[in-house]
Design an enzyme around this catalytic site. Structure first.
Site, PDB file in Angstrom:
ATOM      1  N   GLU A   1       0.831  -1.217   0.000  1.00 24.12           N
ATOM      2  CA  GLU A   1       0.000   0.000   0.000  1.00 24.12           C
ATOM      3  C   GLU A   1       0.862   1.262   0.000  1.00 24.12           C
ATOM      4  OE1 GLU A   1      -3.117   0.203  -0.513  1.00 24.12           O
ATOM      5  OE2 GLU A   1      -3.916  -1.773  -0.042  1.00 24.12           O
TER       6      GLU A   1
ATOM      7  N   ARG B   1       0.703   3.787  -3.249  1.00 25.29           N
ATOM      8  CA  ARG B   1       0.085   5.103  -3.025  1.00 25.29           C
ATOM      9  C   ARG B   1       1.137   6.185  -2.798  1.00 25.29           C
ATOM     10  NH1 ARG B   1      -5.747   3.926  -0.173  1.00 25.29           N
ATOM     11  NH2 ARG B   1      -5.657   1.680  -0.374  1.00 25.29           N
TER      12      ARG B   1
ATOM     13  N   ASP C   1      -4.533  -9.783  -8.554  1.00 21.30           N
ATOM     14  CA  ASP C   1      -4.760  -8.793  -9.632  1.00 21.30           C
ATOM     15  C   ASP C   1      -3.545  -8.041 -10.200  1.00 21.30           C
ATOM     16  OD1 ASP C   1      -4.593  -7.433  -7.205  1.00 21.30           O
ATOM     17  OD2 ASP C   1      -6.546  -6.469  -7.330  1.00 21.30           O
TER      18      ASP C   1
ATOM     19  N   GLU D   1     -12.148   0.252 -10.446  1.00 20.77           N
ATOM     20  CA  GLU D   1     -11.784  -0.710 -11.505  1.00 20.77           C
ATOM     21  C   GLU D   1     -12.713  -0.712 -12.714  1.00 20.77           C
ATOM     22  OE1 GLU D   1     -11.911  -1.437  -8.245  1.00 20.77           O
ATOM     23  OE2 GLU D   1      -9.765  -1.572  -7.794  1.00 20.77           O
TER      24      GLU D   1
HETATM   25  C1  DMJ Z   1      -6.279   0.456  -5.181  1.00 22.64           C
HETATM   26  O1  DMJ Z   1      -5.558   0.788  -4.058  1.00 22.64           O
HETATM   27  C2  DMJ Z   1      -5.430  -0.198  -6.212  1.00 22.64           C
HETATM   28  O2  DMJ Z   1      -6.071  -0.126  -7.438  1.00 22.64           O
HETATM   29  C3  DMJ Z   1      -5.138  -1.639  -5.904  1.00 22.64           C
HETATM   30  O3  DMJ Z   1      -4.410  -2.260  -6.912  1.00 22.64           O
HETATM   31  C4  DMJ Z   1      -6.404  -2.386  -5.688  1.00 22.64           C
HETATM   32  N1  DMJ Z   1      -7.345  -1.738  -4.878  1.00 22.64           N
HETATM   33  C5  DMJ Z   1      -7.479  -0.337  -4.770  1.00 22.64           C
HETATM   34  C6  DMJ Z   1      -8.722   0.255  -5.367  1.00 22.64           C
HETATM   35  O4  DMJ Z   1      -9.828  -0.534  -5.386  1.00 22.64           O
END
Ligand code: DMJ
Length: 629
Positions: free
Chosen positions: A256, A260, A389, A523
């Protein structure tokens, strides 16, 4: 061509020779007529030279040829494969091509400067000054504030322009207003906290970031920039300069914090050229390095930034690291090496690939869990949604961001996608394509909101697909976009649930109470944006606009935007969190959906998984700015 070659001699060395050496041993003995004739000859000579320079066609190129000829040829002979004396015509062609290229580059730079804001020009001047200081101190390319000098060039498309079509223009303006409401509310009620509680109008801190503060500020920087909200951007920059602090004794999520904070800072640097963002990104990157201290080099999920001690989530199969976490560092770490001159970042992420490539993959699939001590898979669960993902996303984007030189990333991506198609992709009885989850060979017919990003990813990769699969992959991407749109359309509030199922007689509907929430995730809109760019089918803009209306109607509150607990209930029950990714991703992708394609164009920028744009690293060195030698 004779005159110009003699021109340099005219400023002193050749002229005395003309009068004193060759023409007359006794200049004082000239008669007046002789002097007059000599003067006439001399003026004719000068006129001829200047005439040639100013009146011959395309004289600017001729001049460049004259003045730059020798150095260009020298460069050519030093670097070119056939640098000898063969083919002088070819050489001239190359020299002319280089001159033309230099001219075009200079023109583009001038155009770029004209479009800059005063503070951007100021920043460029500061950068130039810094370069001069480094050069004159005789340290070219060495340390300044612990970082080497990097010449900054803004990649194209950092800001856009108004779309011509009035409806699209209005929609884009509306999205900008949404950003303003989200940002102003955060600023008013939660400034400095990680996130905003828009209903109770106070700060909210997720433990994902330990005691690092300001997640919304860093996540929003690039969105503010691309929407040209420069006053807000400057306020955010000042906060970063004065308050963003990584010297905390707290445990953070490596994934995270990377996507971010590191991603947000890198994008802010590449868009604005402000050194503070590069410095902070590298500082944070260095703090994350101890996470890789495991027997295999597969990083821990959690890390105490002070002690450097790491561990994994207690719930993850037998102490495993998570595929989507250790597999989503690549893009940021490659840029950290580029901007810091420290190869360690790149080495760490390349080693992750090595470990993965040594392992057998069940049916060609990558399980979500991998033990960092033994280097063996944990439970054989596979997902293109949560836990898996962005690993797939980063394989493809690593190849694209490397200017398509990272062949290993490319192969891993297309092989993985083939295994996903064979083992996980299914069609419902009413024709909706979905990507299921795989548990030790058994399919769970559920698709997460997170999995909906795959439509955009598959579209982005379709162009490079092997064995004529481009068309097929574009169809798959379009089908996934349609399924995800259905998951929104089949709810009461027209916003999608966290997960939806294709069993027990339902299609694209959440059946479990704990899967009915919507937390402002991006998404589905992300996939609309990619599909719009690649197809220009207006339905994607319409679907995006439906989402805007639903967000305005059900998520907007006086103090910002909130998630919703049940999208099937007729009235919204707010969860009271404005996620930082709402500003980083959801609103950015909506804005780009209603912008022209030359705003953050895909051939120059790659989005990290938090929608932070990172520039393509050019393979042609001359075109590779922002790089440490
Ligand atoms: C985001 O922090 C990023 O896209 C991450 O890869 C997956 N989830 C969240 C948003 O849904």
């Amino acid at each position: 061509s004779v005159c110009p070659r003699r021109l340099p001699g005219m400023d002193g060395r050749l002229a005395p020779q003309l009068f004193t050496g060759e023409l007359s041993p006794a200049p004082t003995s000239f008669r007046l007529t002789e002097k007059f004739i000599l003067l006439l000859v001399f003026s004719a000579f000068i006129t001829l030279c200047f005439g040639a320079i100013f009146f011959l066609p395309d004289s600017s190129k001729l001049l460049s040829g004259v003045f730059f000829h020798s150095s260009a040829v020298e460069t050519n002979t030093r670097t070119g494969p056939d640098g000898g004396d063969s083919g002088s015509a070819g050489n001239d062609e190359r020299v002319l091509a280089k001159i033309r290229k230099d001219h075009e580059k200079a023109l583009l730079e001038a155009k770029d400067t004209l479009q800059k804001r005063p503070d951007e020009i100021k920043q460029d001047i500061l950068n130039d000054k810094e370069k001069v200081a480094v050069d004159s101190a005789g340290q070219g390319g060495k340390q300044v504030n612990n970082l080497p000098f990097v010449e900054y060039h803004r990649p194209p498309g950092a800001t856009g322009h108004e779309p011509l079509d009035p409806e699209t223009r209005d929609r884009r303006t509306k999205v900008r207003e949404m950003m303003k409401h989200a940002w102003d509310s955060y600023r008013r009620f939660a400034w400095g906290s990680n996130e905003l509680r828009p209903v109770s109008k106070q700060g909210h801190s997720s433990n994902l970031f330990g005691s690092i503060k300001g997640a919304t500020i860093v996540d929003a920087l690039d969105t503010l920039y691309i929407m040209e909200m420069f006053e807000e951007f400057d306020v955010a920059t000042e906060w970063v300069e004065k308050n963003l602090d990584f010297n905390v004794n707290a445990e953070v999520s490596v994934f995270e914090v990377n996507i971010r904070f590191v991603g947000g800072l890198l994008s802010a640097y590449y868009l604005s050229g402000k050194e503070v963002f590069r410095r902070k990104a590298v500082e944070l990157g260095e703090k994350l390095l101890p996470a890789f201290k495991t027997p295999t080099g597969i990083p821990w999920a959690l890390l105490n930034l002070k002690s450097g001690i790491g561990r994994n989530w207690p719930w993850a199969s037998g102490g495993s690291s998570i595929l989507a976490e250790y597999g989503t560092l690549h893009l940021e770490f490659m840029h950290l090496s580029k901007l810091s001159g420290n190869p360690e970042f790149a080495q760490k992420v390349m080693n992750i690939r090595k470990v993965l490539n040594r392992l057998d993959k069940p049916q060609g699939l990558y399980p979500n869990y991998l033990n960092p001590n033994s280097g063996q898979w944990g439970q054989h669960h596979v997902s293109v949604g949560g836990l898996g993902d962005s690993f797939y996303e980063y394989l493809l984007k690593a190849w694209l961001m490397s200017d398509k030189t990272d062949e290993e990333g490319k192969k891993m991506y297309y092989d993985a996608l083939q295994a996903i198609e064979t083992n996980l992709m299914r069609k419902s009885s009413n024709g909706l394509t979905y990507i299921a989850e795989w548990k030790g060979g058994l399919l769970e017919h559920k698709m997460g909101h997170l999995t909906c990003f795959a439509g955009g990813m598959i579209a982005l990769g379709a162009d490079g697909a092997p064995s004529d699969k481009t068309g097929h992959q574009m169809e798959q991407a379009a089908e996934i976009a349609r399924t995800c749109h259905e998951s929104y359309a089949r709810t009461a509030l027209k916003l999608g649930p966290e997960a939806f199922r294709f069993d027990g007689g339902v299609e694209a509907i959440a059946t479990r109470q704990n899967e009915k929430y919507f937390i402002l995730r991006p998404e589905v809109i992300e996939t609309y944006m990619y599909m719009w760019r690649f197809t220009h089918d207006p339905k994607y803009r319409e679907w995006g606009w439906e989402a805007v209306q639903a967000l305005e109607q059900h998520c907007k509150v006086e103090g910002g935007y909130s998630g919703i607990r049940d999208v099937y209930a007729s009235t919204p029950n707010h969860d009271d969190v404005q996620q930082s990714f709402y500003l980083a991703e959801t609103l950015k992708y909506l804005y780009l959906l209603f912008s022209d394609d030359d705003h953050l164009p895909f051939d120059h920028w790659v989005f990290n998984t938090e929608a932070h744009p990172l520039p393509v690293i050019r393979k042609d060195k001359t075109d590779r700015p922002n790089e440490v030698e």
